[in-house]
Design a protein around this motif. Structure first.
Motif, PDB file in Angstrom:
ATOM      1  N   ILE A   1     -65.451  30.481 -46.343  1.00  0.00           N
ATOM      2  CA  ILE A   1     -65.159  31.473 -47.390  1.00  0.00           C
ATOM      3  C   ILE A   1     -65.692  32.842 -46.973  1.00  0.00           C
ATOM      4  CG2 ILE A   1     -65.767  32.162 -49.746  1.00  0.00           C
ATOM      5  CD1 ILE A   1     -65.479  29.304 -50.604  1.00  0.00           C
ATOM      6  N   ARG A   2     -66.891  32.868 -46.409  1.00  0.00           N
ATOM      7  CA  ARG A   2     -67.494  34.142 -46.009  1.00  0.00           C
ATOM      8  C   ARG A   2     -66.667  34.864 -44.953  1.00  0.00           C
ATOM      9  NH1 ARG A   2     -72.489  31.039 -46.028  1.00  0.00           N
ATOM     10  NH2 ARG A   2     -73.692  31.538 -47.908  1.00  0.00           N
ATOM     11  N   THR A   3     -65.996  34.100 -44.107  1.00  0.00           N
ATOM     12  CA  THR A   3     -65.246  34.708 -43.006  1.00  0.00           C
ATOM     13  C   THR A   3     -63.748  34.802 -43.276  1.00  0.00           C
ATOM     14  OG1 THR A   3     -65.014  32.552 -41.897  1.00  0.00           O
ATOM     15  CG2 THR A   3     -66.948  33.881 -41.345  1.00  0.00           C
ATOM     16  N   ALA A   4     -63.307  34.345 -44.438  1.00  0.00           N
ATOM     17  CA  ALA A   4     -61.870  34.347 -44.736  1.00  0.00           C
ATOM     18  C   ALA A   4     -61.378  35.750 -45.057  1.00  0.00           C
ATOM     19  CB  ALA A   4     -61.583  33.417 -45.909  1.00  0.00           C
ATOM     20  N   ALA A   5     -60.135  36.004 -44.722  1.00  0.00           N
ATOM     21  CA  ALA A   5     -59.495  37.259 -45.133  1.00  0.00           C
ATOM     22  C   ALA A   5     -59.377  37.275 -46.651  1.00  0.00           C
ATOM     23  CB  ALA A   5     -58.120  37.362 -44.491  1.00  0.00           C
ATOM     24  N   PRO A   6     -59.508  38.460 -47.275  1.00  0.00           N
ATOM     25  CA  PRO A   6     -59.459  38.531 -48.744  1.00  0.00           C
ATOM     26  C   PRO A   6     -58.230  37.863 -49.347  1.00  0.00           C
ATOM     27  CG  PRO A   6     -60.180  40.621 -47.828  1.00  0.00           C
ATOM     28  CD  PRO A   6     -59.780  39.781 -46.661  1.00  0.00           C
ATOM     29  N   ALA A   7     -57.110  37.955 -48.655  1.00  0.00           N
ATOM     30  CA  ALA A   7     -55.870  37.400 -49.198  1.00  0.00           C
ATOM     31  C   ALA A   7     -55.809  35.880 -49.093  1.00  0.00           C
ATOM     32  CB  ALA A   7     -54.666  37.998 -48.468  1.00  0.00           C
ATOM     33  N   THR A   8     -56.798  35.262 -48.428  1.00  0.00           N
ATOM     34  CA  THR A   8     -56.757  33.808 -48.251  1.00  0.00           C
ATOM     35  C   THR A   8     -57.940  33.099 -48.897  1.00  0.00           C
ATOM     36  OG1 THR A   8     -57.941  33.869 -46.124  1.00  0.00           O
ATOM     37  CG2 THR A   8     -55.537  34.088 -46.062  1.00  0.00           C
ATOM     38  N   LEU A   9     -58.680  33.795 -49.765  1.00  0.00           N
ATOM     39  CA  LEU A   9     -59.784  33.125 -50.458  1.00  0.00           C
ATOM     40  C   LEU A   9     -59.243  32.012 -51.364  1.00  0.00           C
ATOM     41  CD1 LEU A   9     -61.946  36.237 -51.377  1.00  0.00           C
ATOM     42  CD2 LEU A   9     -62.601  34.378 -49.808  1.00  0.00           C
ATOM     43  N   PRO A  10     -59.962  30.899 -51.503  1.00  0.00           N
ATOM     44  CA  PRO A  10     -59.467  29.787 -52.327  1.00  0.00           C
ATOM     45  C   PRO A  10     -59.243  30.211 -53.775  1.00  0.00           C
ATOM     46  CG  PRO A  10     -61.363  29.109 -51.017  1.00  0.00           C
ATOM     47  CD  PRO A  10     -61.256  30.598 -50.883  1.00  0.00           C
TER      48      PRO A  10
END
Length: 524
Positions: free
Chosen positions: A468-477
């Motif tokens: 989650i910390r490294t995910a792109a903003p558009a791919t957060l759960p």
């Protein structure tokens, strides 16, 4: 020479076992404490003999071995376990679906009499038929009766089994009924709360009702207020999926005991059982991170394992490099042998001799005192092929189950859960956590609970937290609560088993009316 001596010895042992089979009291002698090393060694020798018999007599297995460059005999100079590790694994895709049922049987044919056919639905819902001969059904029957005999001996009233597993051709319900009919009073009802309540009212409070079913059904049944459950003596037994200790505690408000069984239609319905010892051990592991680190792979898989005991005389259970259980049924009489069958469950085996010193070192004498069998322990972490990938992390529905059942409010309010992985219009992989509210959830303010769910998952699964910390903003759960039987849960109940994972293709998201409006915060 070694092969001749071992196989001759096994013929003698098998003869004694067959003499013991007709009586549960005699069969119990096979599980007495103190002979665990003998059971362990004999089980491996039986698996060796069964493998070589299958290589000679089963056309499909003979061809399967030939494909993998393996001969019909094991080279056991470095031990049976090392020899088995060199054999190819089989599963539904690589073996079962490639050869006909007859080709997978001894002699390449089905016996004309004594064969029972049952089905498993699997995660796909496409039934697979399994054939079982009289010898293997007798062995399964004796193990179920043995476990039931110990439980029923401690009950205050005569036992009355209510089989609430799905009936028809499905393996579990069918085999439970056949196995227990001889040893107790049983009514095979299926998962029908109305008929269970009607039956208990009709027969009254003079019985101990042993109710068998899946955990979600048991929870919903006991929350039905049409019956005053406190007036009845109840034992709950479950199978088909795992349970959290909080859920067990919830059901224990209605039942005097809650114990599970581990099995698979692909293999047998009762490979292992929960005991008072395994439940006490599991609770101790849940309370002590150091104990968990020493005995389990909880940190790696992000879920508290179920713990069962199994008889190594009947099964050789290995763990492959992917952490999956690989099972050989050692019994030579099975008409359709399974040799190193991968059921795609994560797990590992630990012998009692390796567990007890750790418990004593920890001062857990109360846990040790619960031991009455010295059978090895099977630690089970759920399906390996029913997880979803999220930004490099593996997320299991079992972990989501533990989060939901770990909070009393969520346990009461949420009936079902689902991890939904899909590809959005931009081609990004997404994860949606869908939670179905029960029909009686009432006015639950779901807003704050989204954070609770995500935080709980991050606490159990550090890889997911980092993802989650490294995910792109558009791919957060994304997380959403759905009213009962709406959105992705609109067709719930149409299949035999709950679906806990969906993998959706491009363009399929809109078909399920997903609520993607709330995203998880990047920082925990």
């Amino acid at each position: 020479m070694k092969r001749l001596v071992v196989f001759t010895l096994l013929r003698v042992v098998d003869g004694l076992v067959k003499l013991a089979m007709p009586r549960v009291e005699t069969h119990r002698l096979l599980l007495v404490p103190g002979i665990e090393p003998l059971r362990w060694r004999l089980g491996r020798w039986r698996a060796w003999r069964t493998m070589e018999r299958a290589a000679r007599s089963v056309p499909a297995y003979r061809a399967f071995l030939r494909e993998h460059g393996q001969g019909r005999r094991l080279d056991t100079r470095n031990g049976v376990e090392a020899a088995f590790a060199r054999l190819p694994e089989m599963d539904k895709e690589s073996y079962v679906k490639r050869w006909s049922i007859a080709e997978r049987c001894l002699g390449g044919r089905l016996p004309r009499r004594g064969v029972v056919v049952d089905e498993s639905s699997g995660s796909s819902g496409v039934p697979t038929s399994w054939v079982r001969g009289p010898d293997e059904r007798q062995a399964t029957r004796q193990l179920l009766q043995l476990g039931f005999a110990r439980t029923s001996a401690e009950l205050p009233h005569p036992p009355f089994v209510l089989n609430a597993f799905s009936l028809g051709a499905w393996a579990t319900g069918m085999n439970v009924t056949a196995s227990l009919t001889e040893s107790t009073m049983i009514k095979s009802i299926g998962p029908d709360p109305d008929k269970i309540i009607q039956t208990m009212r009709e027969f009254g409070t003079g019985f101990t009702y042993v109710i068998l079913s899946y955990p979600p059904f048991l929870k919903g049944l006991f929350e039905d207020d049409r019956l005053d459950w406190s007036q009845y003596t109840i034992v709950a037994a479950f199978g088909g999926e795992g349970i959290s200790e909080n859920m067990r505690g919830h059901i224990l408000e209605y039942a005097r005991a809650v114990l599970g069984s581990y099995g698979a239609s692909d293999l047998e319905i009762n490979l292992g059982i929960e005991t008072e010892f395994t439940v006490a051990l599991r609770r101790a592991i849940a309370d002590d991170p150091d104990l968990a680190a020493r005995l389990t792979r909880q940190q790696e898989y992000g879920v508290l394992p179920m713990i069962f005991q199994f008889n190594p005389f009947g099964y050789l259970i290995e763990t492959n490099d992917a952490g999956e259980l690989v099972v050989t049924i050692a019994r030579a009489e099975n008409i359709s042998p399974r040799i190193r069958y991968n059921i795609h469950d994560r797990g590992h085996v630990t012998r009692m001799r390796d567990v007890l010193p750790v418990l004593r070192e920890k001062g857990l004498s109360a846990v040790v005192a619960e031991k009455f069998l010295d059978l090895p322990l099977l630690f089970h972490y759920g399906r390996s092929d029913l997880s979803v990938d999220y930004n490099g992390a593996v997320v299991a529905p079992d972990a989501l189950r533990d989060v939901l059942q770990g909070d009393p409010a969520l346990l009461q309010a949420v009936e079902n859960h689902r991890l939904i992985a899909f590809e959005d219009a931009a081609g990004d992989r997404q994860l949606h956590i869908a939670l179905q509210l029960s029909a009686h959830a009432g006015d639950l303010d779901t807003g704050p609970w989204r954070d609770v769910v995500v935080s709980g998952l991050r606490r159990l699964n550090l890889d997911f937290s980092n993802a989650i910390r490294t995910a792109a903003p558009a791919t957060l759960p994304t997380v959403a609560f759905y009213a009962h039987r709406t959105g992705p849960f609109a067709r719930d109940g149409a299949k035999l088993k709950n679906e806990y994972v969906w993998q959706l293709g491009p363009g399929e998201v809109d078909q399920h009316d997903l609520d993607l409006g709330w995203t998880a915060p990047r920082e925990a």
